[in-house]
Each structure stands twice: as structure tokens, then as C-alpha cells.
Design a protein around this motif. Structure first.
Motif, PDB file in Angstrom:
ATOM      1  N   SER A  72       0.656  -1.145  -0.016  1.00 39.33           N
ATOM      2  CA  SER A  72      -0.091   0.022  -0.011  1.00 39.33           C
ATOM      3  C   SER A  72       0.860   1.355  -0.143  1.00 39.33           C
ATOM      4  N   THR A  93     -11.253  -0.103  -3.776  1.00 39.68           N
ATOM      5  CA  THR A  93     -10.995  -1.485  -4.057  1.00 39.68           C
ATOM      6  C   THR A  93     -11.145  -2.406  -3.120  1.00 39.68           C
ATOM      7  N   PRO A 128      -7.964   4.609  -2.098  1.00 37.36           N
ATOM      8  CA  PRO A 128      -7.694   3.602  -2.762  1.00 37.36           C
ATOM      9  C   PRO A 128      -8.420   2.285  -2.081  1.00 37.36           C
ATOM     10  N   TRP A 129      -8.326   2.268  -0.811  1.00 39.83           N
ATOM     11  CA  TRP A 129      -8.967   1.096   0.085  1.00 39.83           C
ATOM     12  C   TRP A 129     -10.632   1.322  -0.247  1.00 39.83           C
ATOM     13  N   SER A 153      -4.647   9.623  -0.551  1.00 41.55           N
ATOM     14  CA  SER A 153      -3.935   8.348  -1.039  1.00 41.55           C
ATOM     15  C   SER A 153      -3.767   7.316  -0.244  1.00 41.55           C
ATOM     16  N   GLY A 154      -3.735   7.561   0.830  1.00 38.98           N
ATOM     17  CA  GLY A 154      -3.520   6.282   1.988  1.00 38.98           C
ATOM     18  C   GLY A 154      -4.897   5.664   2.320  1.00 38.98           C
ATOM     19  N   TYR A 175       0.540   3.494  -3.265  1.00 37.22           N
ATOM     20  CA  TYR A 175      -0.684   4.403  -3.592  1.00 37.22           C
ATOM     21  C   TYR A 175      -0.121   5.933  -3.400  1.00 37.22           C
ATOM     22  N   ALA A 183       1.780   6.905  -6.413  1.00 34.71           N
ATOM     23  CA  ALA A 183       1.262   7.111  -7.816  1.00 34.71           C
ATOM     24  C   ALA A 183       0.349   8.415  -7.619  1.00 34.71           C
ATOM     25  N   ALA A 184      -0.380   8.700  -6.393  1.00 30.47           N
ATOM     26  CA  ALA A 184      -0.947   9.770  -6.391  1.00 30.47           C
ATOM     27  C   ALA A 184      -0.271  11.178  -6.570  1.00 30.47           C
TER      28      ALA A 184
END
Length: 505
Positions: A213, A421, A417-418, A413-414, A216, A219-220
């Protein structure tokens, strides 16, 4: 005399920084060996750390005894997370041994204090205010989620350190590019030699080598950097065409100037990715050195390249198919408010007392941080509604739009994504520890604006008094909750008093 006046604020700032770090250290190291057995997922990560230290790769244990009375075997074990976090846990074990919790928790606690230091540095670089930096550090130092996750031998506190370090380096890259923008004439070339971007990529490579993780935020922030670079280039193009004056082909020149800016922005985005991503991958792979340079690890029978690839295929399959309902599972939507803390330890003592380790949030910091993030998001969105202003600005940080967007993106970003997904049941509130530095930073930035907002002497004094009351109350609340963050023997009634929400039990 003038020299003394200039030096005095620096002395006060230095004292304040060391005081915040001392608070962070006390909250993390006080009675760190309590309890003397493995708690929650320490059962996996500490054992992996012990066997990695012995073999270079994790090996199996014959039982699940949290007291570690039995030893480990030579049989390789399938570890479902990369090795760096366990190597860091192993540093404490190498120095202090595994006889007490100090051995397997001290390195994590040290990374917790280091995270407070890096957060203060990031706060200062963003705001250039020692007060904001110290507020950010203090809020994180007494944040319940961060305190607990840096007092146990789990990976998430270590992950948080590398994520914040990567964010600091990305901000320094922003400053580096902005400085070159100020001296640009006639257009800004594609920048390849970006030392702070390289450092950020390495930091996020280490983050991913603790937990996947950690990718993430990389990427952000690369996407945010590409957007920032685009705005910077349009700013340079706008400034370059201003001396042209009112000529007959002004529109054509303007369009050509912006077309060149668009082209170089796309090239810069590609260059940024080509520079950062391979470095992050190389650093990530390098952290598998123990598995690569030894024989006998899980799946190590083939060549190391093919074996490592298959190992990752197996790890991905494990994570994507994990279905293990747990009484403390928490949907990511609940994480920002800490609605379902993960109780990591509970023991009823013969004396009628209980010992508890639970990352119950300090609501003033956690909920106040969410409110502050909404304020920062509004500042950033309001600036985006005036794109011409952004293009004309030669320093995006000057009016705070980029700073607000940066902190909000780091937080999202932390978490986001959770939310988007997650497809398995075994997700927990403590994953949100990676959000805590940015929540604390957002709260500090808003508090700093409140303190510095112009007004009458009476209004200014009133606002600063309100801030002082808020900060004092937050610290007192953390002191009241520290016994249930640290496993102190307490009366059961005192433990029940801390359960302000039914879901906290």
C-alpha cells in the motif's frame, strides 16, 4: 543586540521542537515492554523478524504461543508482506534481544518519533512557520492511533514513516522546480536531474517494501506533480508572451505558446515517471536482499528473478482472495473517524484490574483533523475555480492552493484506494495510521491560519486563547487515554469510561 533578537526566535523554536520530540518519545517508550508477550499480529511480524535475522528469510514456528517459549525451525515460511518492515523490527531484536517486548518494539517506537520529526519538518517547509510545525508534531505525538501503532511490533507504523518521508521529498521537489521557474525565460525545458524526486522515489520504494500500500501515495503524488508541472509551464508561457503587446497575430502567438507548454508538460510527465518509477522498483527489489542472496527461502529453488516474480504472484493471490471475517474488521469509510478501533490486547488480571491496548482515537485530533482537511480541500477547490489566477502565479505555494491540495492528496492516497478497491473482510482501522501525519498537518495549518488571521487585538487574542484551550484539551485527553493505549493495569470501570461510542468496545 540585533543579533540576539534574531537568534532568540531560533532558540525558542529549537526548544519547542525538542519538547515535542520528548513528548513523542515518552508516549512511545514509556513501559514499552508491557505486556511481555506478543500482541495481535506481532505473532506474525515479530516471528518473521526473528527468523529473518537468523536465516535471511522467514522460517516457520511449530506453534502459535505468543510467549515464544518454543523456537523456530529451518523450514521456509510464506510471508505475505515484503521484508523491510521486519528487518527494521529486527534491528531492535539485534540490540535488545527477544526476551522482552522492548526488543521487538523499540525500533518501531523509534520510527514513530522519527515520523513526528519528519512531519514537523514538512510542516515547516510548507508553512515556513515554526508554530505550525510544532503544532503538527504535537498533534501527531499524542494521536492515539499513531501512538498505539508505534508501540507494537507491526508494520504500519514503519510504513507511515516512509510515506511521510517520501511526501517531504516530494514537497522539496516542488520547491526545487518552483525555484527554476522563477529564473526561466522563454519557456521551461524538460527537467531530468531532479534530486528530490529521486529521493522521494527511493522513500516510496522503501514504503512499498514494508507494505504494498506504500505504492498508493507514490502514484497519487506523481499525478499531482504532473498537474503542478503543467500549471508551472503555463505560468512560464503566460509570462513569456506578456511583452508581445497588442500585435496583429497576438492570438496565434498565444495559442502557439500554450501549445508548446502543453507539449513540454506531457514530456515532463513522461520524464517524471521514467525517472521515479524505475528507482522505486529498484529500491523495492533491493530490499529483498536477504531472500535473494541466501538459499532456502520460500520459492527460492528456481533462479531468483523467476522465483521472486512467482513469489509476488502468490502474494497477490493471497491478498486478493483473503476472506477471514474478524470481530474488529472496519470498513474504510469508517477510518477517518476511528469508529471501530482494533483492540490488540485484553487481559483480566487476578487483582480485578484489566490491561488493554486499543487505538481509540483522540477525538479532538482525529475529528478535528477531518474538519481541517475539508477546509483545505475547499481552499484548493476555490483556487481551481480561478484557473487564470493559478496560471499567472509564479509561486503556487504563495497563496496556499498547492499546499492545501498537497496535504489533502497525501491523506486521500492512503485512504481512498481502500474505499474504492476493498473486496475482502479482513481490513482494519489501524491501517489508517498512515493518514495520521497528514491529518495532524492539516489541523496545524488551519490552526496557524486562525492564529495569524488579521483583526483587532481583542479578536486576535480571543482566537489564540481558543487555540490554546483546544491544544491543552487535546493533550489532557491523550493523557487520559494513554493507559488504554499502553496496556497499563487499570480498573475495569476506568476502561469502560473510555468507551464513548458503543463500537469502541
Amino acid at each position: 543586540m540585533p543579533v540576539r533578537l534574531r537568534r532568540r526566535p531560533r532558540v525558542f523554536a529549537a526548544v519547542g521542537v525538542f519538547a515535542v520530540l520528548a513528548v513523542a518519545a515518552v508516549f512511545r517508550f514509556w513501559a514499552l515492554g508491557r505486556p511481555g508477550t506478543l500482541v495481535f499480529d506481532e505473532l506474525y511480524y515479530v516471528r518473521d523478524a526473528i527468523t529473518q535475522l537468523a536465516h535471511g528469510f522467514p522460517t516457520a514456528w511449530p506453534d502459535d504461543d505468543p510467549g515464544m517459549a518454543t523456537g523456530f525451525t529451518d523450514e521456509p515460511s510464506f510471508a505475505v508482506h515484503p521484508p523491510l518492515g521486519k528487518w527494521i523490527i529486527a534491528l531492535g531484536l539485534a540490540v535488545l534481544g527477544d526476551a522482552t517486548g522492548w526488543g521487538w518494539r523499540s525500533a518501531v517506537a523509534l520510527t514513530g518519533v522519527a515520523t513526528v520529526a519528519v512531519t514537523m519538518r514538512l510542516g515547516w517547509r510548507i508553512s515556513r512557520s515554526a508554530g505550525v510545525a510544532m503544532f503538527a508534531g504535537l498533534f501527531l505525538a499524542v494521536d492515539g492511533v499513531h501512538v498505539v501503532l508505534t508501540r507494537v511490533g507491526l508494520l504500519d507504523g514503519i510504513l507511515t514513516f516512509f510515506v511521510v518521508l517520501g511526501a517531504l521529498f516530494m514537497w522539496r521537489d516542488h520547491e526545487w522546480v518552483t525555484e527554476r521557474t522563477r529564473v526561466a525565460r522563454g519557456g521551461l525545458p524538460v527537467l531530468w536531474a531532479r534530486p528530490w524526486l529521486v529521493a522521494a522515489a527511493a522513500a516510496f520504494g522503501c514504503a512499498a517494501a514494508v507494505k504494498w500500500s506504500g505504492l498508493y501515495p507514490l502514484a497519487a503524488l506523481l499525478l499531482l506533480t504532473a498537474a503542478r508541472d503543467t500549471i508551472v509551464r503555463f505560468s512560464v508561457a503566460h509570462e513569456a508572451r506578456r511583452p508581445l503587446g497588442l500585435t496583429s497575430d497576438l492570438d496565434a502567438q498565444r495559442h502557439a505558446s500554450y501549445a508548446r507548454a502543453t507539449g513540454t508538460a506531457l514530456l515532463q510527465a513522461a520524464a517524471t515517471g521514467l525517472l521515479a518509477i524505475p528507482i522505486a522498483v529498484a529500491v523495492y527489489v533491493a530490499n529483498w536482499f536477504g531472500w535473494i542472496f541466501t538459499a532456502g527461502g520460500w520459492g527460492r529453488s528456481a533462479g531468483w528473478v523467476a522465483g521472486l516474480w512467482q513469489y509476488h504472484v502468490d502474494m497477490f493471490a493471497w491478498h486478493s482472495t483473503l476472506s477471514a471475517p474478524h470481530p474488529y474488521q472496519a470498513h474504510p469509510l469508517t477510518w477517518p473517524f476511528g469508529l471501530r478501533p482494533t483492540a490488540m490486547y485484553f487481559e483480566a488480571l487476578d487483582s480485578g484490574l484489566v490491561q488493554v491496548i486499543s487505538p481509540i482515537p483522540n477525538v479532538l485530533i482525529t475529528w478535528g483533523g477531518v474538519a481541517a482537511l475539508l477546509v483545505l480541500a475547499w481552499w484548493a477547490i476555490r483556487a481551481l475555480r480561478r484557473p487564470a489566477t493559478l496560471i499567472r502565479s509564479r509561486s503556487l505555494a504563495a497563496h496556499g492552493a498547492y499546499a492545501a491540495a498537497f496535504v489533502v492528496v497525501c491523506y486521500l492516497s492512503g485512504w481512498l484506494p481502500w474505499v474504492l478497491t476493498v473486496s475482502r473482510s479482513a481490513v482494519f482501522q489501524f491501517y489508517a495510521v498512515v493518514l495520521t501525519p497528514f491529518s495532524a498537518l492539516a489541523l496545524a495549518l488551519v490552526v496557524g491560519v486562525i492564529c495569524k488571521r488579521r483583526g483587532s487585538l481583542e479578536e486576535t487574542s480571543g482566537r489564540r486563547m481558543a487555540v490554546a484551550v483546544f491544544v491543552t484539551a487535546a493533550v489532557i485527553l491523550s493523557l487520559a487515554f494513554f493507559p488504554v493505549w499502553s496496556g497499563a493495569p487499570i480498573p475495569e470501570g476506568f476502561w469502560r469510561w473510555h468507551l464513548w461510542l458503543p463500537s469502541w468496545g
